[in-house]
Design an enzyme around this catalytic site. Structure first.
Site, PDB file in Angstrom:
ATOM      1  N   HIS A  38       1.026  -1.285  -0.022  1.00  0.00           N
ATOM      2  CA  HIS A  38      -0.010   0.035   0.194  1.00  0.00           C
ATOM      3  C   HIS A  38       0.863   1.219  -0.052  1.00  0.00           C
ATOM      4  CE1 HIS A  38      -3.694  -2.332   0.459  1.00  0.00           C
ATOM      5  NE2 HIS A  38      -3.097  -3.072   1.368  1.00  0.00           N
ATOM      6  N   ARG A  47      -0.656   7.796  -9.920  1.00  0.00           N
ATOM      7  CA  ARG A  47      -1.968   6.962  -9.732  1.00  0.00           C
ATOM      8  C   ARG A  47      -2.872   7.661  -8.786  1.00  0.00           C
ATOM      9  NH1 ARG A  47      -3.076   4.386  -5.000  1.00  0.00           N
ATOM     10  NH2 ARG A  47      -4.112   2.346  -5.102  1.00  0.00           N
ATOM     11  N   GLU A 122     -18.270 -10.577  -3.329  1.00  0.00           N
ATOM     12  CA  GLU A 122     -19.358 -11.530  -3.518  1.00  0.00           C
ATOM     13  C   GLU A 122     -19.949 -12.215  -2.396  1.00  0.00           C
ATOM     14  OE1 GLU A 122     -16.348 -10.753  -6.969  1.00  0.00           O
ATOM     15  OE2 GLU A 122     -16.336 -11.244  -4.916  1.00  0.00           O
ATOM     16  N   GLU A 140      -9.697   1.151  -7.621  1.00  0.00           N
ATOM     17  CA  GLU A 140      -8.442   0.977  -8.694  1.00  0.00           C
ATOM     18  C   GLU A 140      -8.210  -0.507  -8.687  1.00  0.00           C
ATOM     19  OE1 GLU A 140      -5.407  -0.077  -9.166  1.00  0.00           O
ATOM     20  OE2 GLU A 140      -3.999   0.869  -7.715  1.00  0.00           O
ATOM     21  N   GLU A 149      -4.281 -10.160 -12.115  1.00  0.00           N
ATOM     22  CA  GLU A 149      -5.114 -10.473 -10.867  1.00  0.00           C
ATOM     23  C   GLU A 149      -6.385 -10.623 -10.802  1.00  0.00           C
ATOM     24  OE1 GLU A 149      -3.578  -7.016  -8.372  1.00  0.00           O
ATOM     25  OE2 GLU A 149      -1.685  -8.028  -7.968  1.00  0.00           O
TER      26      GLU A 149
END
Length: 444
Positions: A38, A47, A122, A140, A149
């Site tokens: 992070h 970004r 989910e 992101e 990924e």
């Protein structure tokens, strides 16, 4: 409560083979439970500042809205949304970082707005942990080659399950680009290095160095604009409003490149961009389907050209803004050239004073006009933490100016380990067009 509708069996429907990736998920989410990853992402100013500028410059799209941040990490996007007036933010995070993010939210006094939910989206849906639909989805989700990924799957799930009609998805679209490259500098650094090491011939290690270098894509390096030896092609365009998992999981694209100089063709480089667009008028969404279709038919398999359009349902004109490596805004008609200097699209040089003047004009203009923000990992831009993906051949090919490379690129999601992807590149070159200069280069 959100109705179940047709989302049960979501992954089995997409994946023809049953998915059993408990280990893979544990490994994936375990890595995002660490602070270090992070830190790297937050220190990537291009970004993070791109997201911040997109949200702050378009605060009216968030004010009073219910927002979902998919894969929130430390919650930085959730904070940006809350600070511009979001009514509620559901910050979804499956890794153990979620517990730390709750502490950050409490520390900053925003627990009444930001609700951190720990778990895969989910699974949270199955537990009915999110009681309402949302107006905005931010995420992101991008990885190497954009898709690695496969976090984009959760964004699609969020859209189909929770997004209100006419809601906002950011980023709203993405593109993958590809170009032929000459990576002579990389070869010298990684392969030819072994020919003479402190006056010792270590060339027996060259085959092993080649095997390591060519066995998988190089992800820790940026290509320089001077490395590109062909036009670049938009390999694939993704519209986050319409993309399905079936469309995502595999695609086959014919491509054509024209070589721009006599050179050695070492392989390909890929990069991507994502765009923050407001597709719909704040007061009218009757033409949603037509607008979406219009924006997805012009980029795939073609050399990319920036366009501006005005939709029938809105008189708001869309401009484009890019962010440099220090998080500074580059104005609508400004880009970085290969030397890192600011130039306008007409190619005239631009000093720092002029840049600041145009940036100020751009900010003032954006107070009344919507701005499309672009985050690009192009070799023509300064580096992001994604850098580029470089694919090298074991045996480089000599090429000459104006030679044409025809090929087919196949992209396929791994059927069992869905966070991994296969990329297959097949191409042919018309050697009859090789120039004398290129032939001489080959003989060297």
């Amino acid at each position: 409560m959100v109705d179940n509708q047709d989302t049960s069996g979501y992954y089995p429907f997409m994946h023809h083979n049953p998915t059993n990736d408990g280990y893979e998920d544990a490994e994936y989410f375990g890595s995002y439970g660490k602070v270090k990853i992070h830190e790297e992402m937050l220190k990537d100013k291009r970004r993070t500042e791109t997201y911040r500028r997109a949200i702050e410059q378009n605060a009216h799209l968030f004010k009073g809205k219910v927002v979902m941040d998919v894969g929130c990490g430390t919650g930085v996007l959730s904070f940006f949304a809350a600070k511009v007036g979001a009514a509620r933010v559901y910050a979804i995070e499956a890794s153990e970082m979620a517990h730390n993010t709750e502490l950050i939210v409490e520390k900053n006094g925003l627990s009444h707005i930001i609700k951190v939910l720990h778990g895969k989206l989910e699974e949270l849906f199955e537990r009915e942990a999110i009681p309402e639909r949302v107006d905005v989805i931010i995420s992101e989700w991008m990885g190497s080659f954009l898709l690695f990924e496969s976090m984009i799957e959760s964004v699609i799930f969020a859209r189909d399950t929770y997004l209100m009609p006419g809601g906002l998805i950011w980023p709203s679209s993405a593109n993958i680009f590809i170009s032929a490259v000459n990576m002579e500098s990389l070869y010298k650094d990684r392969i030819n290095f072994w020919k003479n090491v402190y006056d010792i011939d270590m060339s027996p290690l060259i085959p092993f160095a080649q095997e390591e270098l060519f066995s998988k894509p190089i992800k820790d390096q940026m290509a320089d604009p001077t490395d590109l030896i062909s036009n670049h092609v938009c390999l694939k365009h993704f519209d986050l409003y319409t993309l399905t998992m079936q469309q995502l999981s595999k695609f086959l694209v014919p491509v054509e490149f024209t070589i721009t100089a006599n050179s050695i063709f070492h392989g390909f480089v890929t990069w991507f961009d994502v765009r923050f667009e407001n597709r719909f008028s704040p007061t009218d969404t009757t033409n949603e389907t037509e607008q979406i279709t219009e924006t997805t038919t012009t980029t795939e398999n073609t050399e990319y050209t920036e366009t501006h359009t005005t939709t029938e349902t809105s008189e708001t004109y869309t401009t484009s803004t890019a962010i440099d490596s220090e998080g500074e805004t580059l104005s609508e008609k400004t880009e970085l050239n290969g030397d890192g200097k600011y130039v306008n699209l007409e190619g005239k040089g631009m000093g720092e004073d002029k840049k600041e003047e145009i940036e100020q004009q751009s900010i003032e203009q954006q107070s009344t006009e919507y701005s499309t923000i672009i985050l690009s990992t192009s070799p023509f831009e300064s580096a992001t933490h994604w850098k580029n993906d470089i694919y090298l051949f074991e045996n480089p090919v000599t090429v000459s100016k104006d030679q044409v490379i025809n090929g087919v690129i196949r992209v396929l999601q791994h059927q069992r380990y869905r966070r991994h992807w296969w990329l297959e590149l097949s191409f042919s070159i018309d050697k009859s067009k090789m120039s004398e200069q290129a032939q001489a280069l080959k003989e060297e």
